[in-house]
Design a protein around this motif. Sequence first.
Motif, short mmCIF file in Angstrom:
data_model
loop_
_atom_site.label_atom_id
_atom_site.label_comp_id
_atom_site.label_asym_id
_atom_site.label_seq_id
_atom_site.Cartn_x
_atom_site.Cartn_y
_atom_site.Cartn_z
N PRO A 13 -3.74 -18.11 2.38
CA PRO A 13 -2.18 -18.08 2.68
C PRO A 13 -0.90 -18.22 1.46
N HIS A 14 -1.29 -19.84 2.07
CA HIS A 14 0.60 -20.40 1.72
C HIS A 14 0.24 -20.51 0.13
N PHE A 15 -0.73 -21.00 -0.91
CA PHE A 15 -0.63 -20.16 -1.60
C PHE A 15 -0.38 -18.77 -2.25
N LEU A 16 -0.47 -17.83 -1.70
CA LEU A 16 -0.01 -16.43 -1.37
C LEU A 16 1.94 -16.28 -2.14
N SER A 17 1.81 -15.21 -3.15
CA SER A 17 3.15 -14.80 -3.13
C SER A 17 3.38 -14.31 -2.35
N TRP A 18 5.07 -13.84 -1.87
CA TRP A 18 5.80 -13.35 -0.39
C TRP A 18 5.36 -12.10 -1.10
N VAL A 19 5.02 -11.33 -2.67
CA VAL A 19 5.22 -9.98 -2.56
C VAL A 19 3.38 -9.29 -1.77
N ILE A 20 2.38 -10.08 -2.18
CA ILE A 20 1.61 -9.96 -1.69
C ILE A 20 1.28 -9.55 -0.20
N ILE A 21 2.07 -11.17 0.54
CA ILE A 21 1.92 -10.77 2.00
C ILE A 21 2.65 -9.90 2.84
N VAL A 22 3.53 -9.66 1.63
CA VAL A 22 4.71 -8.26 2.38
C VAL A 22 3.62 -6.79 2.19
N GLY A 23 3.16 -7.00 0.54
CA GLY A 23 1.74 -5.68 0.60
C GLY A 23 0.95 -5.87 2.17
N ILE A 24 0.57 -6.88 2.13
CA ILE A 24 -0.75 -7.16 3.49
C ILE A 24 0.02 -6.61 4.80
N SER A 25 1.24 -6.86 4.58
CA SER A 25 1.89 -6.68 6.50
C SER A 25 2.04 -5.22 5.89
N PHE A 26 2.15 -4.19 4.55
CA PHE A 26 2.96 -3.13 4.97
C PHE A 26 0.86 -2.40 4.97
N LEU A 27 0.62 -2.29 4.55
CA LEU A 27 -0.84 -2.29 4.70
C LEU A 27 -0.86 -2.16 6.39
N MET A 28 -1.15 -3.34 6.72
CA MET A 28 -1.73 -3.46 8.12
C MET A 28 -0.57 -3.14 9.24
N LEU A 29 0.75 -2.50 9.44
CA LEU A 29 1.96 -2.02 9.71
C LEU A 29 2.22 -0.87 10.15
N SER A 30 1.86 0.12 8.99
CA SER A 30 1.81 1.06 8.56
C SER A 30 1.45 1.86 9.28
N LYS A 31 2.57 2.86 9.69
CA LYS A 31 2.81 3.85 11.20
C LYS A 31 1.29 4.76 10.74
N THR A 32 1.24 5.36 9.79
CA THR A 32 0.36 6.73 9.15
C THR A 32 -1.28 5.91 9.31
N GLU A 33 -1.22 4.56 8.43
CA GLU A 33 -2.49 4.50 7.90
C GLU A 33 -2.70 3.32 7.91
N GLY A 34 -1.81 2.16 8.94
CA GLY A 34 -1.92 0.32 9.33
C GLY A 34 -3.33 0.25 10.42
N VAL A 35 -3.72 -0.48 10.21
CA VAL A 35 -4.95 -1.18 10.44
C VAL A 35 -3.86 -1.74 12.71
N VAL A 36 -3.52 -1.57 12.48
CA VAL A 36 -2.21 -2.26 13.85
C VAL A 36 -1.99 -0.93 14.61
N ASN A 37 -1.72 0.27 13.41
CA ASN A 37 -1.78 1.25 14.30
C ASN A 37 -2.56 2.32 14.74
N HIS A 38 -3.59 1.57 14.50
CA HIS A 38 -5.16 2.60 14.43
C HIS A 38 -5.95 2.09 15.69
N LEU A 39 -5.78 0.68 15.99
CA LEU A 39 -6.30 -0.25 17.02
C LEU A 39 -5.74 -0.18 18.13
#
Length: 197
Positions: A13-39
């Motif tokens: 992840p160190h070599f990934l852009s912050w755009v990609i990291i934030v995009g992954i975070s949005f996918l994981m933390l989204s209230k409706t479709e996020g993996v974290v909220n499903h868990l």
Amino acid sequence: MVQKNDSIDCVPPHFLSWVIIVGISFLMLSKTEGVVNHLLEYMGFGRIDFLTEPKYFWASLTLQSIWKEVGWGTVIFLAAIAGVDVQLYEAARMDGAGRLRQMWHVTPPAIRSVIIILLILRIGHIMDVGFEQVYLMMNGAVSEVAEVFDTYVYRVGVLQGEFSFSTAVGLFKSVIGLILVITANKLAKKFGEEGVY
């Protein structure tokens, strides 16, 4: 003949852009479709809106930074640990030290110079929170807690055309970083370490 490689190559992840990291975070933390909220829902808890709740803003930024940079730090420290003389561990073992004692009394003193140099270099960035990460994670709901030097300079200096103001703030941050690096380097040398220069 070319052989097929079934292993999955992973980009640290160190070599990934912050755009990609934030995009992954949005996918994981989204209230409706996020993996974290499903868990959380699966475990019997309610859904949490991590992205628009101000109290979770800095925690999510901190976790993103840790996830992005821990791999790079691990590579640096593993390289330093690989350079530790094996005879030190053998001598500690002969003196009756177990694994935990060896990890505490042999490894940190042996890599102390690497730790000090990395600390000095990071101290120079103490006023950099990370414009890209904060700007990408910021939204109207969290803007009251998300304002940092860099976003303020962008909003006031760049968007409103006050370029002299943004230059002055950038110079201020650079001078403070330089002073901190010089001070930390002098302190390291005072305590018998090598320092950066």
